[in-house]
Motif scaffolding. Structure first.
Motif, PDB file in Angstrom:
ATOM      1  N   THR A  14       0.864  -1.172   0.000  1.00 39.15           N
ATOM      2  CA  THR A  14       0.000   0.000   0.000  1.00 39.15           C
ATOM      3  C   THR A  14       0.897   1.218   0.000  1.00 39.15           C
ATOM      4  O   THR A  14       1.834   1.305   0.789  1.00 39.15           O
ATOM      5  N   TYR A  15       0.604   2.141  -0.901  1.00 36.84           N
ATOM      6  CA  TYR A  15       1.495   3.272  -1.109  1.00 36.84           C
ATOM      7  C   TYR A  15       0.679   4.520  -1.436  1.00 36.84           C
ATOM      8  O   TYR A  15      -0.407   4.421  -1.996  1.00 36.84           O
ATOM      9  N   ARG A  16       1.225   5.676  -1.121  1.00 35.99           N
ATOM     10  CA  ARG A  16       0.561   6.943  -1.438  1.00 35.99           C
ATOM     11  C   ARG A  16       0.852   7.289  -2.890  1.00 35.99           C
ATOM     12  O   ARG A  16       1.980   7.196  -3.346  1.00 35.99           O
ATOM     13  N   ASN A  17      -0.168   7.702  -3.594  1.00 28.62           N
ATOM     14  CA  ASN A  17      -0.010   8.070  -4.995  1.00 28.62           C
ATOM     15  C   ASN A  17       0.913   9.273  -5.154  1.00 28.62           C
ATOM     16  O   ASN A  17       0.832  10.235  -4.415  1.00 28.62           O
ATOM     17  N   VAL A  18       1.809   9.188  -6.146  1.00 31.37           N
ATOM     18  CA  VAL A  18       2.725  10.275  -6.477  1.00 31.37           C
ATOM     19  C   VAL A  18       2.552  10.581  -7.958  1.00 31.37           C
ATOM     20  O   VAL A  18       2.575   9.672  -8.782  1.00 31.37           O
ATOM     21  N   GLY A  19       2.361  11.841  -8.303  1.00 32.58           N
ATOM     22  CA  GLY A  19       2.207  12.242  -9.698  1.00 32.58           C
ATOM     23  C   GLY A  19       0.758  12.427 -10.084  1.00 32.58           C
ATOM     24  O   GLY A  19      -0.165  12.182  -9.300  1.00 32.58           O
ATOM     25  N   THR A  20       0.569  12.872 -11.323  1.00 31.93           N
ATOM     26  CA  THR A  20      -0.776  13.198 -11.809  1.00 31.93           C
ATOM     27  C   THR A  20      -1.267  12.258 -12.901  1.00 31.93           C
ATOM     28  O   THR A  20      -2.339  12.474 -13.451  1.00 31.93           O
ATOM     29  N   SER A  21      -0.515  11.228 -13.218  1.00 32.67           N
ATOM     30  CA  SER A  21      -0.870  10.384 -14.359  1.00 32.67           C
ATOM     31  C   SER A  21      -2.133   9.561 -14.152  1.00 32.67           C
ATOM     32  O   SER A  21      -2.720   9.098 -15.124  1.00 32.67           O
ATOM     33  N   MET A  22      -2.587   9.389 -12.922  1.00 37.91           N
ATOM     34  CA  MET A  22      -3.797   8.597 -12.688  1.00 37.91           C
ATOM     35  C   MET A  22      -4.995   9.447 -12.252  1.00 37.91           C
ATOM     36  O   MET A  22      -5.981   8.922 -11.747  1.00 37.91           O
ATOM     37  N   LEU A  23      -4.897  10.764 -12.468  1.00 37.44           N
ATOM     38  CA  LEU A  23      -6.065  11.614 -12.243  1.00 37.44           C
ATOM     39  C   LEU A  23      -7.129  11.257 -13.269  1.00 37.44           C
ATOM     40  O   LEU A  23      -6.801  10.873 -14.382  1.00 37.44           O
ATOM     41  N   PRO A  24      -8.387  11.345 -12.979  1.00 36.16           N
ATOM     42  CA  PRO A  24      -8.996  11.836 -11.748  1.00 36.16           C
ATOM     43  C   PRO A  24      -9.185  10.762 -10.677  1.00 36.16           C
ATOM     44  O   PRO A  24      -9.655  11.058  -9.592  1.00 36.16           O
ATOM     45  N   LEU A  25      -8.782   9.524 -10.965  1.00 36.50           N
ATOM     46  CA  LEU A  25      -8.982   8.437 -10.001  1.00 36.50           C
ATOM     47  C   LEU A  25      -8.175   8.650  -8.731  1.00 36.50           C
ATOM     48  O   LEU A  25      -8.720   8.587  -7.624  1.00 36.50           O
ATOM     49  N   LYS A  27      -5.386  11.098  -6.616  1.00 35.83           N
ATOM     50  CA  LYS A  27      -4.773  12.412  -6.513  1.00 35.83           C
ATOM     51  C   LYS A  27      -3.510  12.323  -5.657  1.00 35.83           C
ATOM     52  O   LYS A  27      -3.519  11.720  -4.586  1.00 35.83           O
ATOM     53  N   GLN A  28      -2.445  12.956  -6.161  1.00 37.31           N
ATOM     54  CA  GLN A  28      -1.162  12.959  -5.464  1.00 37.31           C
ATOM     55  C   GLN A  28      -1.296  13.547  -4.062  1.00 37.31           C
ATOM     56  O   GLN A  28      -1.963  14.548  -3.857  1.00 37.31           O
ATOM     57  N   GLY A  29      -0.649  12.901  -3.101  1.00 38.32           N
ATOM     58  CA  GLY A  29      -0.611  13.397  -1.741  1.00 38.32           C
ATOM     59  C   GLY A  29      -1.872  13.138  -0.942  1.00 38.32           C
ATOM     60  O   GLY A  29      -1.907  13.374   0.260  1.00 38.32           O
ATOM     61  N   ARG A  30      -2.914  12.649  -1.575  1.00 43.08           N
ATOM     62  CA  ARG A  30      -4.170  12.408  -0.877  1.00 43.08           C
ATOM     63  C   ARG A  30      -4.535  10.930  -0.857  1.00 43.08           C
ATOM     64  O   ARG A  30      -4.933  10.397   0.172  1.00 43.08           O
ATOM     65  N   ASP A  31      -4.408  10.278  -1.973  1.00 48.75           N
ATOM     66  CA  ASP A  31      -4.954   8.937  -2.131  1.00 48.75           C
ATOM     67  C   ASP A  31      -3.894   7.845  -1.987  1.00 48.75           C
ATOM     68  O   ASP A  31      -2.715   8.059  -2.224  1.00 48.75           O
ATOM     69  N   LEU A  32      -4.357   6.676  -1.604  1.00 50.27           N
ATOM     70  CA  LEU A  32      -3.517   5.489  -1.459  1.00 50.27           C
ATOM     71  C   LEU A  32      -3.983   4.428  -2.447  1.00 50.27           C
ATOM     72  O   LEU A  32      -5.145   4.412  -2.839  1.00 50.27           O
ATOM     73  N   PHE A  33      -3.080   3.529  -2.810  1.00 47.33           N
ATOM     74  CA  PHE A  33      -3.479   2.378  -3.612  1.00 47.33           C
ATOM     75  C   PHE A  33      -2.798   1.140  -3.035  1.00 47.33           C
ATOM     76  O   PHE A  33      -1.737   1.221  -2.429  1.00 47.33           O
ATOM     77  N   THR A  34      -3.437   0.003  -3.217  1.00 48.77           N
ATOM     78  CA  THR A  34      -2.881  -1.273  -2.780  1.00 48.77           C
ATOM     79  C   THR A  34      -2.744  -2.174  -3.991  1.00 48.77           C
ATOM     80  O   THR A  34      -3.685  -2.316  -4.773  1.00 48.77           O
ATOM     81  N   VAL A  35      -1.565  -2.761  -4.138  1.00 48.15           N
ATOM     82  CA  VAL A  35      -1.334  -3.732  -5.210  1.00 48.15           C
ATOM     83  C   VAL A  35      -0.986  -5.070  -4.589  1.00 48.15           C
ATOM     84  O   VAL A  35      -0.383  -5.139  -3.521  1.00 48.15           O
ATOM     85  N   ARG A  99      -9.677   6.747  -1.723  1.00 44.43           N
ATOM     86  CA  ARG A  99      -9.891   8.025  -2.408  1.00 44.43           C
ATOM     87  C   ARG A  99     -10.726   8.909  -1.505  1.00 44.43           C
ATOM     88  O   ARG A  99     -11.809   8.515  -1.074  1.00 44.43           O
ATOM     89  N   LYS A 100     -10.194  10.079  -1.208  1.00 46.15           N
ATOM     90  CA  LYS A 100     -10.871  11.028  -0.317  1.00 46.15           C
ATOM     91  C   LYS A 100     -11.241  10.359   1.011  1.00 46.15           C
ATOM     92  O   LYS A 100     -12.318  10.567   1.552  1.00 46.15           O
TER      93      LYS A 100
END
Length: 145
Positions: A14-25, A27-35, A99-100
């Motif tokens: 699980t990591y915090r999103n970095v960058g804008t390439s996956m907007l709008p899903l 957002k950098q500095g706000r959202d996390l994703f798990t792989v 997300r949010k």
């Protein structure tokens, strides 16, 4: 510890999103994703994958085409497709995201619909992004004069 080592040891990351390439899903500095660590099974169209670009750049983007020996991959907020991403380049597949402040599974109907709609309307999004960029450039030139 590298992402590969972490996934090998723990199975998920699980990591915090970095960058804008996956907007709008995401957002950098706000959202996390798990792989979850990729298995021998091939990825499917619309999967979001964490993969490695040489030399040591890690990217989270969406599979938009599955080919016999590789994948075509694109970030949700990107114009340029990436070709030639192979199974051995892919470290993991996104299974959920926050997300949010709200956790979502990649199996949810709403997310699956978003993935298909967003992937299908790629040509329209690219045209819009190009026009928006040209309009911004025109406005910037007009202001300078």
């Amino acid at each position: 510890m590298t992402y590969e080592e972490y996934l090998e040891k723990h199975g998920t990351l699980t990591y915090r999103n970095v960058g804008t390439s996956m907007l709008p899903l995401l957002k950098q500095g706000r959202d996390l994703f798990t792989v979850e660590k990729k298995t021998e099974e091939r990825c499917r169209k619309y999967d979001v994958v964490l993969y490695r670009r040489p030399p040591e750049q890690y990217v989270l983007h969406r599979v938009i085409e599955v080919r016999d020996s590789d994948y075509v991959i694109l970030g949700d907020n990107c114009v340029k497709k990436e070709y030639g991403i192979r199974d051995e380049d892919i470290l993991g597949i996104m299974t959920s995201f926050v997300r949010k402040g709200k956790k979502h599974s990649c199996k949810e109907l709403g997310y699956r619909l978003y993935s298909r709609i967003w992937g299908t309307c790629h040509p329209v999004r690219v045209a819009f992004m190009i026009l928006r960029g040209k309009a911004a450039g025109f406005v910037k030139k007009s202001v300078r004069k």
